[in-house]
Design a protein around this motif. Structure first.
Motif, PDB file in Angstrom:
ATOM      1  N   GLN A 215      -0.430  23.115  -8.603  1.00 57.27           N
ATOM      2  CA  GLN A 215      -1.878  23.013  -8.640  1.00 57.27           C
ATOM      3  C   GLN A 215      -2.260  21.782  -9.447  1.00 57.27           C
ATOM      4  N   VAL A 216      -3.066  20.932  -8.861  1.00 60.19           N
ATOM      5  CA  VAL A 216      -3.510  19.716  -9.528  1.00 60.19           C
ATOM      6  C   VAL A 216      -5.033  19.678  -9.495  1.00 60.19           C
ATOM      7  N   ILE A 217      -5.626  18.882 -10.383  1.00 64.46           N
ATOM      8  CA  ILE A 217      -7.077  18.897 -10.480  1.00 64.46           C
ATOM      9  C   ILE A 217      -7.752  17.931  -9.513  1.00 64.46           C
ATOM     10  N   GLN A 218      -6.979  17.043  -8.876  1.00 63.02           N
ATOM     11  CA  GLN A 218      -7.573  16.079  -7.956  1.00 63.02           C
ATOM     12  C   GLN A 218      -7.305  16.464  -6.504  1.00 63.02           C
ATOM     13  N   HIS A 219      -8.105  15.911  -5.619  1.00 59.62           N
ATOM     14  CA  HIS A 219      -7.868  16.060  -4.182  1.00 59.62           C
ATOM     15  C   HIS A 219      -6.780  15.072  -3.775  1.00 59.62           C
ATOM     16  N   ILE A 220      -5.812  15.507  -3.002  1.00 59.26           N
ATOM     17  CA  ILE A 220      -4.704  14.658  -2.562  1.00 59.26           C
ATOM     18  C   ILE A 220      -5.015  14.108  -1.170  1.00 59.26           C
ATOM     19  N   ASP A 221      -5.087  12.782  -1.074  1.00 59.99           N
ATOM     20  CA  ASP A 221      -5.293  12.131   0.222  1.00 59.99           C
ATOM     21  C   ASP A 221      -3.981  11.763   0.894  1.00 59.99           C
ATOM     22  N   GLY A 222      -2.934  11.534   0.099  1.00 60.26           N
ATOM     23  CA  GLY A 222      -1.654  11.115   0.654  1.00 60.26           C
ATOM     24  C   GLY A 222      -1.010  12.179   1.515  1.00 60.26           C
ATOM     25  N   VAL A 223      -0.145  11.731   2.407  1.00 57.42           N
ATOM     26  CA  VAL A 223       0.589  12.608   3.325  1.00 57.42           C
ATOM     27  C   VAL A 223       2.082  12.340   3.129  1.00 57.42           C
ATOM     28  N   SER A 224       2.853  13.387   2.923  1.00 60.77           N
ATOM     29  CA  SER A 224       4.288  13.220   2.706  1.00 60.77           C
ATOM     30  C   SER A 224       4.953  12.588   3.935  1.00 60.77           C
ATOM     31  N   PHE A 225       5.850  11.631   3.663  1.00 63.86           N
ATOM     32  CA  PHE A 225       6.638  11.060   4.749  1.00 63.86           C
ATOM     33  C   PHE A 225       8.087  11.575   4.706  1.00 63.86           C
ATOM     34  N   ALA A 226       8.338  12.612   3.916  1.00 63.68           N
ATOM     35  CA  ALA A 226       9.693  13.175   3.850  1.00 63.68           C
ATOM     36  C   ALA A 226      10.175  13.634   5.222  1.00 63.68           C
ATOM     37  N   ASP A 227       9.269  14.163   6.035  1.00 64.10           N
ATOM     38  CA  ASP A 227       9.671  14.627   7.364  1.00 64.10           C
ATOM     39  C   ASP A 227      10.105  13.476   8.255  1.00 64.10           C
ATOM     40  N   LEU A 228       9.573  12.283   8.006  1.00 59.09           N
ATOM     41  CA  LEU A 228       9.954  11.118   8.806  1.00 59.09           C
ATOM     42  C   LEU A 228      11.383  10.682   8.490  1.00 59.09           C
ATOM     43  N   LEU A 229      11.853  11.012   7.287  1.00 61.51           N
ATOM     44  CA  LEU A 229      13.231  10.693   6.918  1.00 61.51           C
ATOM     45  C   LEU A 229      14.198  11.692   7.539  1.00 61.51           C
ATOM     46  N   LYS A 230      13.768  12.937   7.621  1.00 58.97           N
ATOM     47  CA  LYS A 230      14.614  13.964   8.223  1.00 58.97           C
ATOM     48  C   LYS A 230      14.642  13.838   9.749  1.00 58.97           C
ATOM     49  N   LYS A 231      13.520  13.371  10.316  1.00 60.02           N
ATOM     50  CA  LYS A 231      13.405  13.246  11.770  1.00 60.02           C
ATOM     51  C   LYS A 231      13.000  11.810  12.094  1.00 60.02           C
ATOM     52  N   PRO A 232      13.950  10.879  12.072  1.00 62.33           N
ATOM     53  CA  PRO A 232      13.623   9.456  12.197  1.00 62.33           C
ATOM     54  C   PRO A 232      12.962   9.073  13.513  1.00 62.33           C
ATOM     55  N   ARG A 233      13.084   9.897  14.508  1.00 63.92           N
ATOM     56  CA  ARG A 233      12.468   9.567  15.802  1.00 63.92           C
ATOM     57  C   ARG A 233      11.055  10.139  15.939  1.00 63.92           C
ATOM     58  N   LYS A 234      10.621  10.817  14.894  1.00 61.45           N
ATOM     59  CA  LYS A 234       9.278  11.399  14.921  1.00 61.45           C
ATOM     60  C   LYS A 234       8.232  10.298  14.749  1.00 61.45           C
ATOM     61  N   HIS A 235       7.196  10.329  15.560  1.00 63.80           N
ATOM     62  CA  HIS A 235       6.092   9.380  15.440  1.00 63.80           C
ATOM     63  C   HIS A 235       4.798  10.154  15.265  1.00 63.80           C
ATOM     64  N   ARG A 236       3.977   9.698  14.358  1.00 63.95           N
ATOM     65  CA  ARG A 236       2.696  10.361  14.139  1.00 63.95           C
ATOM     66  C   ARG A 236       1.595   9.312  14.052  1.00 63.95           C
ATOM     67  N   ALA A 237       0.468   9.651  14.619  1.00 58.53           N
ATOM     68  CA  ALA A 237      -0.694   8.767  14.519  1.00 58.53           C
ATOM     69  C   ALA A 237      -1.241   8.841  13.098  1.00 58.53           C
ATOM     70  N   ARG A 238      -1.643   7.714  12.549  1.00 54.12           N
ATOM     71  CA  ARG A 238      -2.139   7.702  11.181  1.00 54.12           C
ATOM     72  C   ARG A 238      -3.262   6.681  11.065  1.00 54.12           C
ATOM     73  N   THR A 239      -4.394   7.123  10.571  1.00 52.83           N
ATOM     74  CA  THR A 239      -5.512   6.233  10.287  1.00 52.83           C
ATOM     75  C   THR A 239      -5.546   5.978   8.785  1.00 52.83           C
ATOM     76  N   LEU A 240      -5.592   4.708   8.391  1.00 50.02           N
ATOM     77  CA  LEU A 240      -5.628   4.331   6.982  1.00 50.02           C
ATOM     78  C   LEU A 240      -6.950   3.659   6.657  1.00 50.02           C
ATOM     79  N   ILE A 241      -7.426   3.857   5.410  1.00 49.72           N
ATOM     80  CA  ILE A 241      -8.623   3.143   4.973  1.00 49.72           C
ATOM     81  C   ILE A 241      -8.358   2.465   3.632  1.00 49.72           C
TER      82      ILE A 241
END
Length: 528
Positions: free
Chosen positions: A397-423
């Motif tokens: 539990q943390v006091i801030q809102h988390i905007d980041g998204v873990s990329f750990a799954d991309l290391l386990k599944k290197p062929r996985k592609h996900r759409a990502r919008t950055l600002i």
């Protein structure tokens, strides 16, 4: 009012067997200061370039052969916003440390004739228990190292901090959850890399390394030696450790590192002839290349140290990245904003690729397939949830809102592609003498699909680029693709508002500058 946010994270059973010898894996986060995506012999573009041939980074090559090279890694365009996002998991629009920090209660912005910058959080990020003094113009967070510490990690900070203003709790890594602090404070650069100069003086003096004064030990080397020594304790006690190896290199000043400058000189002492510049390297450029090589030696020393203890090496994750793009103006050689991060345009401080595109490598023993490339898009705030994910911290539990998204799954599944919008959100003025034509100035930006839209608050104009076909961002498509520009402006505005982002105000009226989507009609009129 900040939101509490529960992070859903990996269980230990999801980690590879090699990482389960002790309760949790060791994690080394190797962060370089001001390193552009091309300032390495490791190519991060679709092809090798002359810049890759200029630099000598054999240990980055070594790490890339061990792990995964991310070719679409991003950060903020200047230091403090990136570091605050890294420590908090928040986008800069949300934590509001949108420019670099230094002195208490003082903005660091240059002046604009058109806008007043918002009253941003120039006192930085602060620990959750910060008092009223430290919380003024600041964002209280649960820092990443604090979460790791609370879950059994021995946490080591080595090098540049630059999280908060001088005299606040956030300035001190020990108040941010680190067990050890080596040379980290409010300063965002070294006054000097040279031991004979006592690593400088004044507000940028690097403190805590007095034993090296007068020894001739270059700052990068001193920090590396201290990091290696600090790791001995948790290794001896079989405690998982988190090493935040945050180098001051390769930030200015470009002091000469005599260990490596000779690699960039001819026999007559003149700089080697550079194929990209079609000229001999200047003294600052020689020193810059040596700074890069010295940083790379530090990476190699850490790899070597770990590999002398195979059981430790087999249980240590290594992440490598930079905090913003490479310097593209003074004292760099070549065509300003063109040659320094080529084929990207501009550099540090710019909204363009040269200011935000980073080199990034990840190695997880027993999990990553060595020598592979991943083109998924990631950004600096993603490291917070990723590192907790890798640590097997199931939830916290943390006091801030988390905007980041873990990329750990991309290391386990290197062929996985996900759409990502950055600002990106930078309603500030970085420095004088730079132009909007090179992506500098107060801006907000969005990257969605193949397109990068930048909105400049001073002029209320749009720059739109297809970064798949135009990595150098030379062809502004805003006029020829107005519907696409409008669509992205709407999406950008929605994301900024949802982050409670600040806006500059117009000096002429005192009113806020229109949001990106509100300026669309003005933009259309300018085309007619």
């Amino acid at each position: 009012m900040t939101n509490r946010h529960i992070l859903p994270l990996l269980t230990l059973s999801a980690l590879p067997v090699s990482l389960c010898a002790q309760s949790r894996p060791n994690i080394v986060l190797f962060l370089v200061d001001d390193m552009g995506w091309q300032e390495t012999s490791v190519p991060f573009w679709i092809e090798r370039t002359p810049l890759n041939d200029r630099y000598r980074t054999p240990n980055m090559e070594r790490l890339a052969q061990m792990g995964v090279k991310f070719t679409n890694a991003y950060a903020c365009a200047v230091s403090s916003p990136s570091r605050c996002s890294l420590m908090s998991g928040m986008n800069a629009a949300r934590h509001r440390v949108t420019n670099w920090t230094l002195s208490y209660d003082k903005q660091t912005d240059s002046k604009s004739k058109v806008i007043n910058v918002p009253d941003w959080n120039y006192n930085g990020i602060q620990p959750a228990n910060a008092d009223a003094h430290d919380s003024k113009n600041a964002t209280r967070i649960t820092p990443l190292p604090q979460v790791l510490h609370d879950n059994g990690y021995y946490t080591i900070h080595c090098g540049k901090a630059h999280f908060a203003a001088e005299g606040t709790a956030g300035e001190d890594p020990l108040r941010m959850g680190f067990d050890v602090n080596i040379a980290g404070a409010a300063n965002g650069a070294p006054a000097s890399y040279l031991a004979e100069n006592e690593y400088g003086s004044g507000p940028f003096h690097v403190k805590g390394l007095e034993k090296y004064y007068g020894t001739g030990v270059f700052l990068t080397e001193a920090l590396t030696r201290e990091a290696l020594a600090a790791m001995q304790k948790p290794i001896a006690e079989k405690q998982p450790f988190f090493l935040y190896m945050s180098h001051y290199a390769i930030h200015v000043p470009y002091d000469a590192d005599p260990r490596f400058t000779g690699n960039y000189r001819q026999a007559d002492g003149q700089g080697v002839f550079d194929n990209q510049l079609q000229a001999h390297l200047s003294e600052p450029e020689i020193n810059h290349a040596a700074l890069v090589e010295g940083m790379d030696k530090s990476l190699g020393d850490i790899l070597d140290f770990l590999q002398t203890q195979p059981e430790v090496a087999q249980n240590t994750i290594i992440l490598f990245t930079s905090d913003n793009g490479g310097q593209a103006i003074w004292p760099r050689q070549g065509r300003r904003n063109i040659d320094q991060n080529w084929p990207a345009h501009a550099g540090k401080g710019s909204a363009y690729e040269g200011g935000i595109h980073e080199p990034m490598i990840a190695y997880v023993p027993g999990q990553t397939e060595g020598g592979t490339v991943n083109d998924n898009r990631i950004i600096i705030e993603d490291f917070y949830p990723t590192i907790l994910d890798m640590a097997g911290i199931k939830q916290t539990q943390v006091i801030q809102h988390i905007d980041g998204v873990s990329f750990a799954d991309l290391l386990k599944k290197p062929r996985k592609h996900r759409a990502r919008t950055l600002i990106w959100h930078y309603p500030n003025i970085w420095t004088d003498g730079v132009k909007i034509e090179d992506g500098y100035g107060a801006y907000s930006a969005i990257m969605h699909g193949d397109y990068h839209l930048i909105y400049f608050w001073e002029t209320q104009e749009y720059h739109l680029f297809n970064i798949r076909t135009d990595i150098g961002e030379q062809h502004n498509l805003a006029a020829s693709h107005p519907r696409l520009a409008r669509k992205l402006a709407k999406r950008l505005t929605r994301l900024l508002k949802s982050s409670n982002a600040q806006r500059p105000t117009l000096k002429a009226t005192g009113q806020p500058v229109p949001w990106p989507d509100e300026a669309y009609s003005t933009f259309l009129n300018s085309l007619s």
